[in-house]
Write a protein that holds these residues in place. Sequence first.
Motif, PDB file in Angstrom:
ATOM      1  N   LEU A   1      -3.015  -6.245  -1.396  1.00 35.85           N
ATOM      2  CA  LEU A   1      -3.352  -7.336  -2.307  1.00 35.85           C
ATOM      3  C   LEU A   1      -4.427  -8.226  -1.693  1.00 35.85           C
ATOM      4  N   GLU A   2      -4.274  -8.538  -0.403  1.00 35.27           N
ATOM      5  CA  GLU A   2      -5.242  -9.408   0.265  1.00 35.27           C
ATOM      6  C   GLU A   2      -6.624  -8.762   0.316  1.00 35.27           C
ATOM      7  N   GLU A   3      -6.671  -7.446   0.537  1.00 33.52           N
ATOM      8  CA  GLU A   3      -7.965  -6.755   0.598  1.00 33.52           C
ATOM      9  C   GLU A   3      -8.647  -6.752  -0.765  1.00 33.52           C
ATOM     10  N   VAL A   4      -7.877  -6.547  -1.829  1.00 28.44           N
ATOM     11  CA  VAL A   4      -8.459  -6.584  -3.169  1.00 28.44           C
ATOM     12  C   VAL A   4      -9.020  -7.970  -3.455  1.00 28.44           C
ATOM     13  N   ALA A   5      -8.249  -9.007  -3.129  1.00 27.02           N
ATOM     14  CA  ALA A   5      -8.694 -10.384  -3.375  1.00 27.02           C
ATOM     15  C   ALA A   5      -9.973 -10.692  -2.613  1.00 27.02           C
ATOM     16  N   ARG A   6     -10.053 -10.213  -1.361  1.00 32.27           N
ATOM     17  CA  ARG A   6     -11.250 -10.481  -0.550  1.00 32.27           C
ATOM     18  C   ARG A   6     -12.463  -9.753  -1.111  1.00 32.27           C
ATOM     19  N   ARG A   7     -12.292  -8.486  -1.481  1.00 32.34           N
ATOM     20  CA  ARG A   7     -13.427  -7.727  -2.007  1.00 32.34           C
ATOM     21  C   ARG A   7     -13.875  -8.253  -3.365  1.00 32.34           C
ATOM     22  N   ALA A   8     -12.916  -8.653  -4.181  1.00 28.69           N
ATOM     23  CA  ALA A   8     -13.239  -9.146  -5.522  1.00 28.69           C
ATOM     24  C   ALA A   8     -13.684 -10.599  -5.508  1.00 28.69           C
ATOM     25  N   GLN A   9     -13.450 -11.282  -4.387  1.00 29.15           N
ATOM     26  CA  GLN A   9     -13.783 -12.705  -4.259  1.00 29.15           C
ATOM     27  C   GLN A   9     -13.094 -13.527  -5.350  1.00 29.15           C
ATOM     28  N   LEU A  10     -11.804 -13.284  -5.465  1.00 25.27           N
ATOM     29  CA  LEU A  10     -10.976 -13.987  -6.441  1.00 25.27           C
ATOM     30  C   LEU A  10      -9.729 -14.517  -5.741  1.00 25.27           C
ATOM     31  N   PRO A  11      -9.097 -15.570  -6.280  1.00 23.35           N
ATOM     32  CA  PRO A  11      -7.857 -16.087  -5.687  1.00 23.35           C
ATOM     33  C   PRO A  11      -6.759 -15.025  -5.695  1.00 23.35           C
ATOM     34  N   ARG A  12      -5.923 -15.056  -4.664  1.00 25.93           N
ATOM     35  CA  ARG A  12      -4.856 -14.063  -4.521  1.00 25.93           C
ATOM     36  C   ARG A  12      -3.929 -14.072  -5.725  1.00 25.93           C
ATOM     37  N   SER A  13      -3.581 -15.268  -6.212  1.00 26.23           N
ATOM     38  CA  SER A  13      -2.654 -15.352  -7.350  1.00 26.23           C
ATOM     39  C   SER A  13      -3.253 -14.728  -8.603  1.00 26.23           C
ATOM     40  N   THR A  14      -4.548 -14.936  -8.807  1.00 24.46           N
ATOM     41  CA  THR A  14      -5.226 -14.341  -9.964  1.00 24.46           C
ATOM     42  C   THR A  14      -5.241 -12.824  -9.858  1.00 24.46           C
ATOM     43  N   VAL A  15      -5.565 -12.325  -8.661  1.00 22.58           N
ATOM     44  CA  VAL A  15      -5.624 -10.883  -8.447  1.00 22.58           C
ATOM     45  C   VAL A  15      -4.247 -10.259  -8.637  1.00 22.58           C
ATOM     46  N   TYR A  16      -3.207 -10.912  -8.118  1.00 18.76           N
ATOM     47  CA  TYR A  16      -1.852 -10.378  -8.265  1.00 18.76           C
ATOM     48  C   TYR A  16      -1.485 -10.236  -9.748  1.00 18.76           C
ATOM     49  N   ARG A  17      -1.783 -11.263 -10.516  1.00 16.46           N
ATOM     50  CA  ARG A  17      -1.426 -11.243 -11.942  1.00 16.46           C
ATOM     51  C   ARG A  17      -2.175 -10.129 -12.684  1.00 16.46           C
TER      52      ARG A  17
ATOM     53  N   THR B   1      -1.606  -2.319 -13.561  1.00 16.49           N
ATOM     54  CA  THR B   1      -0.631  -1.304 -13.157  1.00 16.49           C
ATOM     55  C   THR B   1       0.225  -0.877 -14.335  1.00 16.49           C
ATOM     56  N   GLU B   2       0.646  -1.837 -15.140  1.00 12.82           N
ATOM     57  CA  GLU B   2       1.487  -1.513 -16.307  1.00 12.82           C
ATOM     58  C   GLU B   2       0.755  -0.633 -17.314  1.00 12.82           C
ATOM     59  N   SER B   3      -0.576  -0.769 -17.364  1.00 13.93           N
ATOM     60  CA  SER B   3      -1.348   0.024 -18.330  1.00 13.93           C
ATOM     61  C   SER B   3      -2.036   1.229 -17.688  1.00 13.93           C
ATOM     62  N   SER B   4      -1.663   1.551 -16.418  1.00 14.25           N
ATOM     63  CA  SER B   4      -2.107   2.759 -15.706  1.00 14.25           C
ATOM     64  C   SER B   4      -3.576   2.739 -15.282  1.00 14.25           C
ATOM     65  N   TRP B   5      -4.220   1.556 -15.306  1.00 12.53           N
ATOM     66  CA  TRP B   5      -5.561   1.464 -14.754  1.00 12.53           C
ATOM     67  C   TRP B   5      -5.499   1.433 -13.227  1.00 12.53           C
ATOM     68  N   ILE B   6      -4.410   0.881 -12.698  1.00 15.82           N
ATOM     69  CA  ILE B   6      -4.187   0.787 -11.258  1.00 15.82           C
ATOM     70  C   ILE B   6      -2.828   1.394 -10.942  1.00 15.82           C
ATOM     71  N   GLU B   7      -2.737   2.037  -9.784  1.00 14.07           N
ATOM     72  CA  GLU B   7      -1.473   2.601  -9.303  1.00 14.07           C
ATOM     73  C   GLU B   7      -1.005   1.783  -8.095  1.00 14.07           C
ATOM     74  N   HIS B   8       0.282   1.454  -8.058  1.00 11.44           N
ATOM     75  CA  HIS B   8       0.835   0.674  -6.942  1.00 11.44           C
ATOM     76  C   HIS B   8       1.932   1.492  -6.261  1.00 11.44           C
ATOM     77  N   THR B   9       1.722   1.796  -4.980  1.00 14.60           N
ATOM     78  CA  THR B   9       2.704   2.544  -4.202  1.00 14.60           C
ATOM     79  C   THR B   9       2.993   1.766  -2.918  1.00 14.60           C
ATOM     80  N   SER B  10       3.848   2.330  -2.087  1.00 13.26           N
ATOM     81  CA  SER B  10       4.176   1.687  -0.817  1.00 13.26           C
ATOM     82  C   SER B  10       2.974   1.632   0.118  1.00 13.26           C
TER      83      SER B  10
END
Length: 281
Positions: A43-59, A65-74
């Motif tokens: 999550l932190e790496e995505v936020a840094r690369r996207a230059q967006l707040p962590r909370s925004t990126v998480y949401r 993920t729910e719509s299958s654009w992104i996959e979340h695994t361990s």
Amino acid sequence: MTIIDSGSGTAEQDRRPELPPSMVERMTRILDAFDSRATRLSLEEVARRAQLPRSTVYRILHQLTESSWIEHTSFGYALGRRALGLGGGDGHDRIRAAAAPLLHELHLRTGMVVHLTVLDGGDSRYLDKVGGRFAAQLPSRVGGCAPAYSTAGGKSILAGLEPEAVDRLYRPSLVRRTGNTIAERTILHHELSRIRLRGGLAFDDSESVPGVACVGAAVRGHSGPVAAVSLCGDAKSARLDRVAPLVVNTAREVSRTLFAGPADRSADNAGAGRLQALGTH
């Protein structure tokens, strides 16, 4: 009496990254953070690369993920099946599946960035990207495009087309990406002729990205080229002449996996072995 510190809120707002005005732009930044189908990010790496707040990126990641654009695994976040599908239908998934293990082997043998591309109009569209630390320096990403005439993989495919077909693709002017980019159709046709004389082997000397050199070869089907495999490295240090036979060999292996029967594999075995041996010297 309660004293309200009106300046503290302003200071906090100043420290926050400025959000793009639209949700579409925020989602685009997040998807662009994944430069390869194999990229796994926290999550932190995505936020840094996207230059967006962590909370925004998480949401947004949760919604993607729910719509299958992104996959979340361990292991972290990665591109989902819908995002990868943008790389192309029409057999592109089959090409990716056939090429994937060969691309990884090519990367392991050379340490260079490997691309798998297809022709999309006049552009090279990236179906896959495999690489180490140098990959982060390249703007290429899965699903992204670059003018085919500016890339080694793209030129190797164009060399397999009729000249009239190339002209139809580039009726307007050719756009320069760097000072080395081919910008005239006459020069492009001369370059494609040289590629054909080299048996389909194409080179890119900082023509798409400054300081980056590539070598590419087309994956051929029964009626012509269907994709291309290319290797990219630092233009000052990459020994493309040494790795070129491995690129040709990989492209042929992908082609055989997709199209050839057992008899064809046996007939090509000796030639492929000689190319592989050349690439190790």
